[in-house]
Write a protein that holds these residues in place. Structure first.
Motif, mmCIF file in Angstrom:
data_model
loop_
_atom_site.group_PDB
_atom_site.id
_atom_site.type_symbol
_atom_site.label_atom_id
_atom_site.label_comp_id
_atom_site.label_asym_id
_atom_site.label_seq_id
_atom_site.Cartn_x
_atom_site.Cartn_y
_atom_site.Cartn_z
ATOM 1 N N VAL A 44 8.194 -6.107 -4.645
ATOM 2 C CA VAL A 44 7.462 -5.702 -3.409
ATOM 3 C C VAL A 44 7.430 -6.956 -2.380
ATOM 4 O O VAL A 44 7.820 -6.552 -0.921
ATOM 5 C CB VAL A 44 6.173 -5.126 -3.548
ATOM 6 C CG1 VAL A 44 5.683 -4.643 -2.138
ATOM 7 C CG2 VAL A 44 6.253 -3.975 -4.518
ATOM 8 N N LEU A 45 6.894 -7.840 -2.928
ATOM 9 C CA LEU A 45 7.278 -9.208 -1.887
ATOM 10 C C LEU A 45 8.437 -9.509 -1.282
ATOM 11 O O LEU A 45 8.751 -9.463 -0.113
ATOM 12 C CB LEU A 45 6.726 -10.521 -2.580
ATOM 13 C CG LEU A 45 6.481 -11.731 -1.606
ATOM 14 C CD1 LEU A 45 5.774 -11.456 -0.439
ATOM 15 C CD2 LEU A 45 6.231 -12.777 -2.461
ATOM 16 N N LEU A 46 9.578 -9.345 -1.933
ATOM 17 C CA LEU A 46 11.024 -9.482 -1.775
ATOM 18 C C LEU A 46 11.442 -8.355 -0.835
ATOM 19 O O LEU A 46 12.046 -8.680 0.089
ATOM 20 C CB LEU A 46 11.757 -9.712 -2.794
ATOM 21 C CG LEU A 46 13.286 -9.852 -2.839
ATOM 22 C CD1 LEU A 46 13.449 -11.336 -2.223
ATOM 23 C CD2 LEU A 46 14.159 -10.001 -4.134
ATOM 24 N N ILE A 47 10.913 -7.167 -0.975
ATOM 25 C CA ILE A 47 11.364 -5.983 0.008
ATOM 26 C C ILE A 47 10.661 -6.374 1.196
ATOM 27 O O ILE A 47 11.253 -6.234 2.167
ATOM 28 C CB ILE A 47 10.980 -4.714 -0.820
ATOM 29 C CG1 ILE A 47 11.909 -4.297 -1.937
ATOM 30 C CG2 ILE A 47 11.009 -3.780 0.216
ATOM 31 C CD1 ILE A 47 13.568 -4.200 -1.539
ATOM 32 N N ALA A 48 9.437 -6.932 1.237
ATOM 33 C CA ALA A 48 8.796 -6.986 2.274
ATOM 34 C C ALA A 48 8.985 -8.257 3.000
ATOM 35 O O ALA A 48 8.246 -8.564 4.175
ATOM 36 C CB ALA A 48 7.144 -6.727 1.992
ATOM 37 N N ILE A 50 0.869 -1.218 -0.102
ATOM 38 C CA ILE A 50 -0.090 -0.023 0.054
ATOM 39 C C ILE A 50 0.706 1.311 0.074
ATOM 40 O O ILE A 50 0.420 2.452 -0.759
ATOM 41 C CB ILE A 50 -0.939 0.049 1.268
ATOM 42 C CG1 ILE A 50 -2.140 -1.057 0.995
ATOM 43 C CG2 ILE A 50 -1.563 1.440 1.477
ATOM 44 C CD1 ILE A 50 -2.904 -1.362 2.371
ATOM 45 N N CYS A 51 1.983 1.447 0.774
ATOM 46 C CA CYS A 51 2.884 2.434 0.766
ATOM 47 C C CYS A 51 3.537 2.480 -0.437
ATOM 48 O O CYS A 51 3.491 3.771 -1.052
ATOM 49 C CB CYS A 51 3.992 1.992 1.844
ATOM 50 S SG CYS A 51 4.876 3.396 2.340
ATOM 51 N N VAL A 52 3.925 1.672 -1.132
ATOM 52 C CA VAL A 52 4.396 1.826 -2.434
ATOM 53 C C VAL A 52 3.467 2.234 -3.401
ATOM 54 O O VAL A 52 3.724 3.127 -4.231
ATOM 55 C CB VAL A 52 5.135 0.469 -3.023
ATOM 56 C CG1 VAL A 52 5.572 0.543 -4.299
ATOM 57 C CG2 VAL A 52 6.324 -0.212 -2.196
ATOM 58 N N TYR A 53 2.268 1.612 -3.491
ATOM 59 C CA TYR A 53 1.384 2.153 -4.455
ATOM 60 C C TYR A 53 1.095 3.545 -4.340
ATOM 61 O O TYR A 53 0.646 4.494 -5.110
ATOM 62 C CB TYR A 53 -0.014 1.158 -3.972
ATOM 63 C CG TYR A 53 -1.040 1.720 -5.106
ATOM 64 C CD1 TYR A 53 -1.067 1.540 -6.573
ATOM 65 C CD2 TYR A 53 -2.373 2.079 -4.531
ATOM 66 C CE1 TYR A 53 -1.991 2.020 -7.349
ATOM 67 C CE2 TYR A 53 -3.274 2.751 -5.459
ATOM 68 C CZ TYR A 53 -3.331 2.564 -6.569
ATOM 69 O OH TYR A 53 -4.041 3.007 -7.438
ATOM 70 N N THR A 104 3.425 5.672 -5.851
ATOM 71 C CA THR A 104 4.006 5.420 -7.137
ATOM 72 C C THR A 104 2.651 5.152 -8.021
ATOM 73 O O THR A 104 2.614 4.498 -9.108
ATOM 74 C CB THR A 104 4.846 4.289 -7.344
ATOM 75 O OG1 THR A 104 3.958 3.112 -6.978
ATOM 76 C CG2 THR A 104 6.168 4.710 -6.310
ATOM 77 N N ASN A 105 1.488 5.823 -7.586
ATOM 78 C CA ASN A 105 0.050 5.222 -8.194
ATOM 79 C C ASN A 105 0.064 5.556 -9.564
ATOM 80 O O ASN A 105 -0.728 4.742 -10.479
ATOM 81 C CB ASN A 105 -1.071 5.700 -7.626
ATOM 82 C CG ASN A 105 -1.263 7.182 -7.476
ATOM 83 O OD1 ASN A 105 -1.904 7.902 -8.193
ATOM 84 N ND2 ASN A 105 -0.548 7.935 -6.549
ATOM 85 N N ASN A 106 0.952 6.573 -10.155
ATOM 86 C CA ASN A 106 0.784 7.011 -11.365
ATOM 87 C C ASN A 106 1.560 6.332 -12.390
ATOM 88 O O ASN A 106 1.674 6.291 -13.350
ATOM 89 C CB ASN A 106 0.977 8.517 -11.597
ATOM 90 C CG ASN A 106 2.465 8.821 -10.759
ATOM 91 O OD1 ASN A 106 2.971 8.206 -9.887
ATOM 92 N ND2 ASN A 106 3.057 9.675 -11.340
ATOM 93 N N VAL A 107 2.460 5.437 -11.636
ATOM 94 C CA VAL A 107 3.595 4.751 -12.770
ATOM 95 C C VAL A 107 3.411 3.297 -12.050
ATOM 96 O O VAL A 107 4.160 2.257 -13.112
ATOM 97 C CB VAL A 107 4.941 5.278 -12.644
ATOM 98 C CG1 VAL A 107 4.998 6.642 -13.147
ATOM 99 C CG2 VAL A 107 5.420 5.366 -11.103
ATOM 100 N N PHE A 108 3.030 2.927 -11.026
ATOM 101 C CA PHE A 108 2.951 1.434 -10.545
ATOM 102 C C PHE A 108 2.218 0.482 -11.565
ATOM 103 O O PHE A 108 1.112 0.852 -11.900
ATOM 104 C CB PHE A 108 2.294 1.366 -9.319
ATOM 105 C CG PHE A 108 2.491 -0.104 -8.656
ATOM 106 C CD1 PHE A 108 3.776 -0.358 -7.943
ATOM 107 C CD2 PHE A 108 1.562 -1.098 -8.673
ATOM 108 C CE1 PHE A 108 3.778 -1.679 -7.458
ATOM 109 C CE2 PHE A 108 1.665 -2.262 -8.185
ATOM 110 C CZ PHE A 108 2.892 -2.629 -7.641
ATOM 111 N N THR A 109 2.731 -0.651 -11.815
ATOM 112 C CA THR A 109 2.108 -1.478 -12.716
ATOM 113 C C THR A 109 1.744 -2.716 -11.976
ATOM 114 O O THR A 109 2.527 -3.414 -11.505
ATOM 115 C CB THR A 109 2.794 -1.952 -14.143
ATOM 116 O OG1 THR A 109 4.187 -2.274 -13.426
ATOM 117 C CG2 THR A 109 3.110 -0.659 -15.073
#
Length: 299
Positions: free
Chosen positions: A177-181, A157-160, A163-168
């Motif tokens: 994101v899973l690896l980071i988390a 959610i934080c990433v989204y 970056t909602n305008n560029v996140f795919t």
């Protein structure tokens, strides 16, 4: 209600489980996407923190009502032990829930529909965690849902929102994101596992059959060890796949500390003595991961 009692009621000591995944999400958003939205982050942080406090009060509230063991209800659970007014507790927790929901809807209006879907999922898990005839916390699913929701979903959610305008919304983006988390995810799951290891007999008296009940203490401790290994492997992979700066590898300096804390839990599963081992691993491990990530961004 005094401040110390309030802090215990909302389990303030465990709030690193939500704050640090939030910080990792900020670091990754800036490092990989070069995008940060401060106002959105502040709204999300307040909503997240309020909902987290609601969930912990809700957990204590439901445990108090469902307790079969009268000693637990009167002397262990904070509501019974401190003779707290159930009406006051209800008003407090529902106020937090409503305010968190309102802030979440405001945020959804600005960043888009995917946030609503993720928010509804997190709210559902938080409520069902201790509610209903078969709450998640009393099933072998508690570790998965606590780790996945707080470790992965908060970071996602934080990433989204940054970056909602560029996140795919594709598999590679979600896997990154899973690896980071993942370190936070497994350490939060381990926190729940350690709690269930220490509370095995008390849980069974109150008809709560967690994963420790089904797998046994020895196997559950083995899972605790494997989860710690996964956390450090994922930290290395974050750097290897260019998702984090090289400074994050300094997190490996924590390995002796994690080994020591793990051995203490393996030797003895006593709530007042060794549950804190899992708390320390989560708090220090997640903090160092976020700190070394942040240092790499600066330099």
């Amino acid at each position: 209600m005094t401040l110390p009692i309030f802090l215990e009621l909302v389990e303030m000591k465990a709030k690193t489980a939500s704050v640090l995944p939030f910080l990792i999400g900020i670091c990754y958003s800036y490092y990989y996407y070069h995008s940060i939205h401060v106002i959105f982050l502040l709204l999300f942080f307040v909503a997240m923190f309020l909902f987290n406090m609601f969930v912990d009060i809700w957990d204590n509230y439901n445990d108090y009502h469902k307790a079969v063991d009268s000693d637990y209800q009167e002397n262990t659970n904070i509501i019974g032990r401190e003779n707290l007014s159930l009406k006051m507790v209800s008003i407090l927790m529902y106020s937090m829930l409503i305010l968190a929901g309102v802030l979440g809807l405001i945020l959804c209006y600005f960043v888009g529909f995917p946030l609503l879907i993720m928010g509804v999922f997190c709210f559902a898990v938080g409520i069902l965690y201790s509610f209903g005839p078969k709450p998640l916390s009393s099933l072998p699913l508690g570790e998965f849902f606590s780790g996945f929701t707080m470790g992965f979903m908060i970071t996602l959610i934080c990433v989204y929102i940054n970056t909602n305008n560029v996140f795919t919304w594709d598999l590679p983006s979600l896997v990154r994101v899973l690896l980071i988390a993942l370190p936070n995810t497994v350490w939060i799951a381990n926190l729940m596992l350690a709690n269930n290891l220490c509370d095995k007999e008390e849980d069974e008296k109150n008809h709560r059959y967690t994963i420790v009940h089904y797998l046994g203490t020895k196997t559950s401790l083995g899972i605790f060890v494997i989860a710690n290994i996964i956390a450090f492997v994922s930290i290395f992979l974050e750097y290897y796949f260019h998702l984090a700066p090289i400074t994050i590898l300094a997190s490996f300096l924590l390995i002796p500390f994690v080994v020591k804390q793990t051995k203490m839990l393996i030797d003895k599963q006593v709530k007042r003595e060794t549950f804190s081992c899992a708390v320390r691993i989560l708090a220090l491990g997640s903090f160092v991961q976020a700190l070394t990530y942040f240092i790499g961004i600066i330099f």
